[in-house]
Design a protein around this motif. Sequence first.
Motif, PDB file in Angstrom:
ATOM      1  N   PRO C  67       0.861  -1.183   0.000  1.00 36.62           N
ATOM      2  CA  PRO C  67       0.000   0.000   0.000  1.00 36.62           C
ATOM      3  C   PRO C  67       0.899   1.236   0.000  1.00 36.62           C
ATOM      4  CG  PRO C  67       0.265  -0.788   2.229  1.00 36.62           C
ATOM      5  CD  PRO C  67       1.114  -1.682   1.346  1.00 36.62           C
ATOM      6  N   CYS C  68       0.318   2.408   0.239  1.00 33.54           N
ATOM      7  CA  CYS C  68       1.164   3.581   0.492  1.00 33.54           C
ATOM      8  C   CYS C  68       1.718   3.424   1.901  1.00 33.54           C
ATOM      9  CB  CYS C  68       0.336   4.852   0.396  1.00 33.54           C
ATOM     10  SG  CYS C  68       1.121   6.254   1.181  1.00 33.54           S
ATOM     11  N   MET C  69       2.985   3.784   2.072  1.00 32.56           N
ATOM     12  CA  MET C  69       3.650   3.554   3.353  1.00 32.56           C
ATOM     13  C   MET C  69       3.284   4.623   4.384  1.00 32.56           C
ATOM     14  SD  MET C  69       5.404   0.860   2.771  1.00 32.56           S
ATOM     15  CE  MET C  69       5.063  -0.001   1.253  1.00 32.56           C
ATOM     16  N   HIS C  70       2.575   5.643   3.945  1.00 34.80           N
ATOM     17  CA  HIS C  70       2.217   6.745   4.843  1.00 34.80           C
ATOM     18  C   HIS C  70       3.413   7.167   5.690  1.00 34.80           C
ATOM     19  CE1 HIS C  70      -2.046   6.900   3.795  1.00 34.80           C
ATOM     20  NE2 HIS C  70      -1.820   5.648   3.456  1.00 34.80           N
ATOM     21  N   CYS C  71       4.490   7.459   4.963  1.00 30.73           N
ATOM     22  CA  CYS C  71       5.747   7.854   5.595  1.00 30.73           C
ATOM     23  C   CYS C  71       5.523   9.016   6.567  1.00 30.73           C
ATOM     24  CB  CYS C  71       6.737   8.295   4.528  1.00 30.73           C
ATOM     25  SG  CYS C  71       6.871   7.139   3.169  1.00 30.73           S
ATOM     26  N   ASP C  72       6.234   8.962   7.687  1.00 26.71           N
ATOM     27  CA  ASP C  72       6.205  10.110   8.602  1.00 26.71           C
ATOM     28  C   ASP C  72       7.044  11.255   8.054  1.00 26.71           C
ATOM     29  OD1 ASP C  72       4.403   9.626  10.515  1.00 26.71           O
ATOM     30  OD2 ASP C  72       5.806   8.727  11.960  1.00 26.71           O
ATOM     31  N   ASN C  73       7.976  10.888   7.180  1.00 25.11           N
ATOM     32  CA  ASN C  73       8.792  11.910   6.533  1.00 25.11           C
ATOM     33  C   ASN C  73       8.660  11.697   5.029  1.00 25.11           C
ATOM     34  OD1 ASN C  73      10.675  13.734   5.728  1.00 25.11           O
ATOM     35  ND2 ASN C  73      12.424  12.380   6.154  1.00 25.11           N
ATOM     36  N   PRO C  74       7.485  12.050   4.478  1.00 24.65           N
ATOM     37  CA  PRO C  74       7.167  11.628   3.118  1.00 24.65           C
ATOM     38  C   PRO C  74       7.860  12.471   2.052  1.00 24.65           C
ATOM     39  CG  PRO C  74       5.234  12.446   4.337  1.00 24.65           C
ATOM     40  CD  PRO C  74       6.452  12.874   5.066  1.00 24.65           C
ATOM     41  N   PRO C  75       8.716  11.871   1.273  1.00 20.70           N
ATOM     42  CA  PRO C  75       9.367  12.620   0.196  1.00 20.70           C
ATOM     43  C   PRO C  75       8.349  13.194  -0.783  1.00 20.70           C
ATOM     44  CG  PRO C  75      10.301  10.412   0.410  1.00 20.70           C
ATOM     45  CD  PRO C  75       9.108  10.464   1.297  1.00 20.70           C
ATOM     46  N   CYS C  76       7.192  12.569  -0.854  1.00 19.04           N
ATOM     47  CA  CYS C  76       6.242  12.982  -1.886  1.00 19.04           C
ATOM     48  C   CYS C  76       5.613  14.335  -1.595  1.00 19.04           C
ATOM     49  CB  CYS C  76       5.139  11.940  -2.030  1.00 19.04           C
ATOM     50  SG  CYS C  76       4.145  11.756  -0.554  1.00 19.04           S
ATOM     51  N   ILE C  77       5.379  14.636  -0.328  1.00 20.94           N
ATOM     52  CA  ILE C  77       4.619  15.878  -0.085  1.00 20.94           C
ATOM     53  C   ILE C  77       5.497  17.115  -0.204  1.00 20.94           C
ATOM     54  CG2 ILE C  77       3.083  14.615   1.455  1.00 20.94           C
ATOM     55  CD1 ILE C  77       4.152  16.229   3.760  1.00 20.94           C
ATOM     56  N   ILE C  92      -1.587  10.297   8.509  1.00 19.90           N
ATOM     57  CA  ILE C  92      -2.126   9.782   7.254  1.00 19.90           C
ATOM     58  C   ILE C  92      -1.785  10.742   6.126  1.00 19.90           C
ATOM     59  CG2 ILE C  92      -4.241   9.282   5.980  1.00 19.90           C
ATOM     60  CD1 ILE C  92      -5.409   8.112   8.486  1.00 19.90           C
ATOM     61  N   VAL C  93      -1.178  10.224   5.081  1.00 21.87           N
ATOM     62  CA  VAL C  93      -0.804  11.048   3.934  1.00 21.87           C
ATOM     63  C   VAL C  93      -1.954  11.030   2.940  1.00 21.87           C
ATOM     64  CG1 VAL C  93       0.815  11.329   2.037  1.00 21.87           C
ATOM     65  CG2 VAL C  93       1.624  10.543   4.267  1.00 21.87           C
ATOM     66  N   GLY C  94      -2.499  12.204   2.672  1.00 22.52           N
ATOM     67  CA  GLY C  94      -3.696  12.275   1.833  1.00 22.52           C
ATOM     68  C   GLY C  94      -3.462  13.008   0.528  1.00 22.52           C
ATOM     69  N   ALA C 109       8.784  11.313  -6.760  1.00 24.43           N
ATOM     70  CA  ALA C 109       9.505  11.436  -5.496  1.00 24.43           C
ATOM     71  C   ALA C 109       9.250  10.245  -4.581  1.00 24.43           C
ATOM     72  CB  ALA C 109       9.096  12.720  -4.791  1.00 24.43           C
ATOM     73  N   CYS C 110       8.156   9.523  -4.806  1.00 23.54           N
ATOM     74  CA  CYS C 110       7.836   8.398  -3.928  1.00 23.54           C
ATOM     75  C   CYS C 110       8.743   7.214  -4.241  1.00 23.54           C
ATOM     76  CB  CYS C 110       6.382   7.977  -4.094  1.00 23.54           C
ATOM     77  SG  CYS C 110       6.060   6.388  -3.296  1.00 23.54           S
ATOM     78  N   PRO C 111       9.562   6.801  -3.265  1.00 22.87           N
ATOM     79  CA  PRO C 111      10.494   5.707  -3.528  1.00 22.87           C
ATOM     80  C   PRO C 111       9.796   4.361  -3.674  1.00 22.87           C
ATOM     81  CG  PRO C 111      10.986   6.865  -1.457  1.00 22.87           C
ATOM     82  CD  PRO C 111       9.635   7.280  -1.878  1.00 22.87           C
ATOM     83  N   TYR C 112       8.525   4.303  -3.305  1.00 19.57           N
ATOM     84  CA  TYR C 112       7.814   3.021  -3.323  1.00 19.57           C
ATOM     85  C   TYR C 112       6.874   2.918  -4.520  1.00 19.57           C
ATOM     86  CZ  TYR C 112       9.448   3.334   1.478  1.00 19.57           C
ATOM     87  OH  TYR C 112      10.232   3.489   2.590  1.00 19.57           O
ATOM     88  N   THR C 113       6.966   3.864  -5.437  1.00 18.04           N
ATOM     89  CA  THR C 113       6.037   3.934  -6.572  1.00 18.04           C
ATOM     90  C   THR C 113       4.604   3.595  -6.137  1.00 18.04           C
ATOM     91  OG1 THR C 113       7.223   1.898  -7.164  1.00 18.04           O
ATOM     92  CG2 THR C 113       7.264   3.684  -8.757  1.00 18.04           C
ATOM     93  N   ALA C 114       4.176   4.253  -5.096  1.00 19.59           N
ATOM     94  CA  ALA C 114       2.847   3.954  -4.547  1.00 19.59           C
ATOM     95  C   ALA C 114       1.772   4.856  -5.135  1.00 19.59           C
ATOM     96  CB  ALA C 114       2.868   4.094  -3.035  1.00 19.59           C
ATOM     97  N   LYS C 115       2.189   5.822  -5.966  1.00 24.24           N
ATOM     98  CA  LYS C 115       1.194   6.765  -6.506  1.00 24.24           C
ATOM     99  C   LYS C 115       0.782   6.376  -7.910  1.00 24.24           C
ATOM    100  CE  LYS C 115       1.995  10.506  -3.484  1.00 24.24           C
ATOM    101  NZ  LYS C 115       1.424  11.820  -3.173  1.00 24.24           N
ATOM    102  N   TYR C 116      -0.465   6.624  -8.195  1.00 22.56           N
ATOM    103  CA  TYR C 116      -1.023   6.273  -9.499  1.00 22.56           C
ATOM    104  C   TYR C 116      -1.646   7.493 -10.141  1.00 22.56           C
ATOM    105  CZ  TYR C 116      -0.254   1.479  -8.105  1.00 22.56           C
ATOM    106  OH  TYR C 116       0.331   0.306  -7.706  1.00 22.56           O
ATOM    107  N   GLU C 145      -3.584   9.621  -7.520  1.00 24.04           N
ATOM    108  CA  GLU C 145      -4.298   9.006  -6.402  1.00 24.04           C
ATOM    109  C   GLU C 145      -3.450   7.907  -5.791  1.00 24.04           C
ATOM    110  OE1 GLU C 145      -7.535   7.610  -9.148  1.00 24.04           O
ATOM    111  OE2 GLU C 145      -7.271   5.747  -8.029  1.00 24.04           O
ATOM    112  N   LYS C 146      -3.809   7.515  -4.594  1.00 23.24           N
ATOM    113  CA  LYS C 146      -3.060   6.458  -3.905  1.00 23.24           C
ATOM    114  C   LYS C 146      -3.826   6.017  -2.669  1.00 23.24           C
ATOM    115  CE  LYS C 146      -0.619   9.129  -0.508  1.00 23.24           C
ATOM    116  NZ  LYS C 146      -1.315   8.407   0.570  1.00 23.24           N
ATOM    117  N   CYS C 147      -3.320   4.985  -2.028  1.00 27.49           N
ATOM    118  CA  CYS C 147      -3.892   4.466  -0.791  1.00 27.49           C
ATOM    119  C   CYS C 147      -4.050   5.575   0.240  1.00 27.49           C
ATOM    120  CB  CYS C 147      -2.986   3.373  -0.244  1.00 27.49           C
ATOM    121  SG  CYS C 147      -3.104   3.115   1.525  1.00 27.49           S
TER     122      CYS C 147
HETATM  123  S1  SF4 Z   1       3.274   8.118  -1.482  1.00 28.31           S
HETATM  124 FE1  SF4 Z   1       5.176   7.208  -1.288  1.00 28.31          FE
HETATM  125  S2  SF4 Z   1       6.351   8.703  -0.277  1.00 28.31           S
HETATM  126 FE2  SF4 Z   1       4.322   9.398  -0.124  1.00 28.31          FE
HETATM  127  S3  SF4 Z   1       3.767   8.606   1.792  1.00 28.31           S
HETATM  128 FE3  SF4 Z   1       3.134   7.109   0.374  1.00 28.31          FE
HETATM  129  S4  SF4 Z   1       4.858   5.804   0.320  1.00 28.31           S
HETATM  130 FE4  SF4 Z   1       5.554   7.546   1.320  1.00 28.31          FE
END
Ligand code: SF4
Lengths: 456, 787, 227
Positions: C67-77, C92-94, C109-116, C145-147
């Motif tokens: 899923p999305c890792m909901h990073c506490d230090n999210p590179p994506c935001i 929760i990263v929204g 920027a998301c290292p987990y390619t969790a975004k679509y 969009e993402k989890c």
């Molecule tokens: S989208 Fe990627 S970087 Fe952003 S919170 Fe989810 S996992 Fe982390």
Amino acid sequence: MRRDAAARLANMSADERALLRPLVETSSGFRVTAAVLGGVTLWGVFAYYLQVRYGLGRTGLNRPEYWGIYIICFVFFIGISHAGTLISAILRVSKAEWRRSITRSAELITVLVIGFGAIQPIIDLGRPDRVMNVVLHAQLMSPLLWDVVSIGLYFIACTVYLYVPLLPDLALIRDSGIKAPGLYKFLAAGYRDTPSQRARLERVIGILSIVVIPIAVSVHTIIGWIFAMTLRPMWHSTIFGPYFVMGAIYSGIAAILVAMAVLRKAYKLQEYFKPVHFDYLGRLLLVFSLLWFYFTFAEYLTAFYGGEPAEMRTFWAKVSGPFAIPFWSMVAGCFFIPLTLMWRRSTRTPRGTFVAGIAVMIGMWLERFNIVVPTSVNPRWEVESIGHYMPSWVELSIMAATFSGFILLYMFATKFVPIVSIWEIKEGREESVRLVADRVAGYLPHAATSLAGGDH
Amino acid sequence: MSPTRREFVWTTGAAGAALALSRAHGILWTTADDEQVGWEPGIEERLSSACLVCPARCGIRGRLVDGRLVEITGNPLHPMSRGGVCPRGLAGVQVLYHPQRLASPLQRVGPRGSGDWREISRDEALAIVGERLRDLRVGGRPEALALLSGYCAGTMSDLWRQFLGSFGSPNYVPDEHDDATEVIMSLVHGIPRRPSYDLERAELVLSFGAPLFESWWSPLQALVAYAGRGSGDGARPRFIQVDTRLSRTAAGAHEWVGVRPGTYAALALGIAYVLIRDELIDDEFIAQRVEGFEDFTDARGRRRDGYRSLVMRDYRTEEVSASTGVSVERITSLARAFARSQPALAVLGSEVTRSPEGLLAGLAVHSLNVLVGSVSRPGGVMFGDDPPLEPLARPVLDPTARAGLGREQIGDPGAPFGGGDRALRFAETVAGSSNPVVEVLLVYYANPLASSDRPEIWQDALDRIPFVVSFSPFLDETSGHADVIIPDLLPYERWQDAPTPPSYPYPVWGLCRPLVEPHEGGTHTGDAVLALARNLGGSVAESLPFDGFEAAVKARARGLFAARRGMLLGDEFERRHHRQMEQRGWWLPEHSHFERFWEDLVERGGWTDLFYDDTDPARVSRRPGGRIHLMPEELLQALEEQGSAGAPYSRVARTSSAAELEFPLLLIPYRLFTLASGTLTLEPWLAEQPAVFPEVFWGPWVEVNPETAETLGLADHTMVWVVSARGRYRARLKVFPGTARENVCAPYRLRHPDGEVANPRRLLDNSRDRLTGLASWYTTRVRLERA
Amino acid sequence: MTRWGMVIDLDLCTGCAACEIACKSENNIATVPPDQAEMGRAISWMKVQAELEGDFPHTNVRFTPRPCMHCDNPPCIKVCPVEATYINDEGIVGQIYARCIGCRYCANACPYTAKYFNWYGPEWSDSERRHLNPDVSLRRKGVIEKCTFCHHRLQNAREKARAESRELREEDFQPACAEICPTSAITFGDLDNPNHRVSELKEDPRAVRLLEDLGTKSKVYYLASRE
Ligand code: SF4
Ligand SMILES: Nc1nc2c(c(=O)[nH]1)N[C@H]1C(S)=C(S)[C@@H](COP(=O)(O)OP(=O)(O)OC[C@H]3O[C@@H](n4cnc5c(=O)[nH]c(N)nc54)[C@H](O)[C@@H]3O)O[C@H]1N2
Ligand SMILES: Nc1nc2c(c(=O)[nH]1)N[C@H]1C(S)=C(S)[C@@H](COP(=O)(O)OP(=O)(O)OC[C@H]3O[C@@H](n4cnc5c(=O)[nH]c(N)nc54)[C@H](O)[C@@H]3O)O[C@H]1N2
Ligand code: SF4
Ligand code: SF4
Ligand code: SF4
Ligand code: SF4
Ligand SMILES: [Mo]
């Protein structure tokens, strides 16, 4: 009107005659070229309409290949834009006399190309209708936003920097009345080449040429940062800022060389774009080809030496994997070809530099490609399957349109402003010899008196 | 901030303006706010029900908003599925609203299969069919009525049988999962019933080709056991999957033993060899409960080798290793593990029996359970019983009916054991006879034209049947060739009892109840049958005295209410409590009135009895003498009559056929986890990515080993023809290291996006097991050609 | 301080992908046509990834539901120019679909390619529209969009708890994937709440986080016995 414009030209100085002719005479070759380029541009506009109507799905982009041609062109064009302003500024600041006939054409490139570069990211947006959100909801942490700012600044600065040195020539055209009097009356903004005005003009130019340098540097640094600020393999690199600036200047020089070579032929300006100009710029190109190699080598060596798996996947993808062809073509275009050609004086000719210039431009475009695509298709999270990218005809059309649109605009520009700064040439003829003599004298021991004044 | 704005406008103002303009027209983009359009949440409900998508019959809950079924979740009270639901079950919402669904009953107007239909009313349809049926009885040929029924358990099948019985037709033709496991159990244990497997309490589960986590009888039973959620203490069995390919089950299991196709039996007996050699068998159990282990004298007084001698002679580990491709060490360690970690369980994949020596192979695999005494012990093979339902009603047979039932079934097995592929033999007979032996065919939950491996035979058969009625809610291939279609309601709209399949040791009577308003054009097939009975009147009507299927189902629950055993579905605590009580022979009624009982049952989603009496000898063997027979008399005789070389547990030399040159690869068809039906164009969610691996989208594919693909010069993803002596079909080649070099693994029940069927089973050579008549699915040789 | 997080036990995961479908059903995720899927444009907020190694018969598979890792230090935001992706005070990263300009910088920027990304607008056949979940808004053409950790369920659960004037319980808020998993491989809850199972599971010696060294402080932990 045409005939008496010609008549008027007839009784002007040789320089003026040669340099103003393009403004009043238009060859059929010009028309044909313009028509073709216009066609291509319109086709691209249509392609973009489709993209907007149906979505970015019309491109070849996908997941994880989120960025493609548009971003490549963005980086490329903004890079080219360093041609004019930066180069001419540096030359001005360093009082390089040979600059006089080339600065104008260079500055013109800059101003036009920035626009074409700046729209690329907008073309790339999924929701261009919301582009204003960048202002309304600006999130200052985002490098993309820094970029908007610096490009904005850069565009203004360059326009001014193009416009101010234009004034004397605009005034000249206004007074000669060879073309659209109303327009030039407006443009010349009441400039009457009086000594005091001229002095002020020179001072302003002096200041501008210093101001634009840091701005120009910032622009491409930030573009480099857009990539470097992510954690993606072979993007996340501290060298990217300077690397991009260097590359930008490099492609800029190449662009000038190509433009000069073409103008020289098209408008018979052999008198103004002399072999020596090509020779000097050629040397500059040589220096940069070496610089380019140095930076690139440093970048790849560190990646390779570190040997971090994620980095290596991208690394090998470029060096020996699916991207080997673009990669090694890049090396050829950015290093071997310019190096071998610019090395010997015998090939630092207009033709030689033209070839080298083209090679470098292609090479630099490929460099952008090799930065954007291989990293994109090799996600950091290695379980993710490797991506693939094949640009769609829509993307290619829009890219073609961008090139043709730029060239077209440049061509039209040469119809409205002299492509070589008349007044600076004049100034050169009248004063620079003396100035240089003095300056040189100033460098020598015991000979500074005439300048230093009797202060001892 | 403000400088930014100004300069920003400089660079992008132009473009921005242009776009803002087009936006004003509103054609290019939906504006932000309409992304919320129509989203004011409505009245929400959650109702318990059962999933009817596959035989497992898991407990589900439907989430309804304003009467729409928006989501399916699990019912945590269901003892087998425990709130889990598989992807297929979840995608049910996309079946309910399936575009192929029929809007009303149809009558054919053009020629068969022409696709020209006339919409008719339910009553009209029933009248037309009733007409035909009455004629049969009046004409004294009730046996000329036949029913072809796909998988169907509980009251629906009882209803059909009762109907056919009282009508006078012996021709109830099941087109469901045929295999020989039932036969094997009746031979060995004298219990004609598919075995139950107590996966939950086993220490070690050794599965032979059974796709436990994919398309087994109950994937959820296996998954729940795998997670240790079944055994109260959370202890997890170790799963070892013997399989010819890296199936999903093999991938999920703790260990995968890759074997050559058709060598499951050999491996099993190789293990048996080690068990006997190293004295790891349960001697006591064998001594007391098992016949045929030692040498014996048969009925005709001849001396016969027993299990021990045969195995010790033919299955030395070296030879087994050579034939199966499993190393000697591995075989030995498997055997040791199987003996040490008790209770251990050998699961007989129904597929084992779908080979030329299928019955014997199945016997071999099952014998492992006997050797270690894992029979009717916790964590062993069990023989569960059915829920104590109230019988429908006493069938009343009039003379016509008796006469009809006296006549022989159409499509005799033609094999000593089991019905073979019953449906196919039926079709062959019908197609083969000149005068119509079947006048009226009812098709329920079956689509042979799409699913049969011999669709052409089915085509002929249908052409020879004057009147065909389909109850399919969808216009599938077979209903397309019917004369009248009375579309059934879909599971989420109807009442139906959903007993768990035999694989689960305990009876669970799940209840599927309407979640949404029934589709007005649909008719519950149960109601249709009852209506037909009423309309036929007389003894038929008397045998089915219900005014609706819901009433029938409810009536049956009275049996449960009166049974003085079992419980309504309840949570972990209630379950354990109940089991303990029953072990001590206690049972306390929770309801005094049936009505309350019924209400609770509906609310909780069903009834179950989690007590299994393993002290009952009748659950070990019901053969005379109460012993397990490893060398069943009747089997030995049958083999002799056929003059077959193969004795049980003795090796049959594998003969390599000439075909191997022309067709170098072996076809391994398998059923996809994500597919529930051979007919429906898939639910979009499942179709988009039908498998987790290999990575494929929508269309059919075949899995080929990288090396094989390389030598064939076929790149990953190319479209290929899979060609056998019998036919060919198109699929994408997927390079997959989990496939043996000599095999091609082919998921079945797939179709191309354009609807073209891609059914590997249509390529099958016609070899079958002479003992059971079952077609062999894993002996067909193929080659691949670029398409 | 509540920090929602997830623990996925890979030793329990059989790759059945029920979580994937449950997510699609819960969050109105549209399918894309065959050619689009082949291009890599299919959307799956929860993606069960299979790592294969070794050749027959020694092939091994490791399933990783992502899923999305909901990073506490999210590179994506950080990189989003318009703050269309954000992290709330419960970690929760929204996404703000209505604000997203579709630059896809966050996706890069998301290292987990969790975004679509919605390359085209989603296409819902009439039959599919019937089963859309009213709690979750639809995404349109050109946005990311993402989890979301089924954030809408949290809101509903809160309201419910408030209505019954009681504290929010662990079982009140479970995302669709965790709820459906047949092997209970997915555990969800408040990482900082000692009464929630996740808070101790994440201390399990088997616990790892993907690409931990990137310092994204992912809130999705994986339990994997290093065999
Ligand atoms: S989208 Fe990627 S970087 Fe952003 S919170 Fe989810 S996992 Fe982390
Ligand atoms: N998903 C789903 N599950 C279902 C059903 C459904 O419609 N959908 N329907 C039910 C019905 S009707 C049926 S018939 C069953 C079908 O389920 P099964 O009868 O179990 O058939 P398959 O699922 O095809 O599994 C066949 C397995 O046998 C293995 N195999 C390969 N080669 C050989 C071999 O040479 N010998 C042996 N013994 N095995 C081999 C394959 O790897 C494959 O995993 O599923 C039942 N469950
Ligand atoms: N291609 C292919 N062929 C196969 C198999 C396979 O997996 N793939 N499996 C083989 C096996 S093991 C078996 S058991 C047979 C099974 O083959 P079939 O018995 O034909 O089973 P399905 O193919 O699932 O077709 C069941 C039909 O029932 C209809 N149906 C669906 N829902 C309902 C409902 O609610 N009510 C009613 N009345 N009808 C409904 C659908 O139209 C569907 O076509 O096929 C065999 N042949
Ligand atoms: S296993 Fe079968 S019954 Fe259970 S949920 Fe899946 S499809 Fe439905
Ligand atoms: S549902 Fe559970 S077991 Fe199935 S794939 Fe997802 S996490 Fe794994
Ligand atoms: S795609 Fe949308 S969310 Fe992602 S960075 Fe761009 S604007 Fe922000
Ligand atoms: S948490 Fe919700 S949104 Fe995220 S993957 Fe699970 S189900 Fe999908
Ligand atoms: Mo079946």
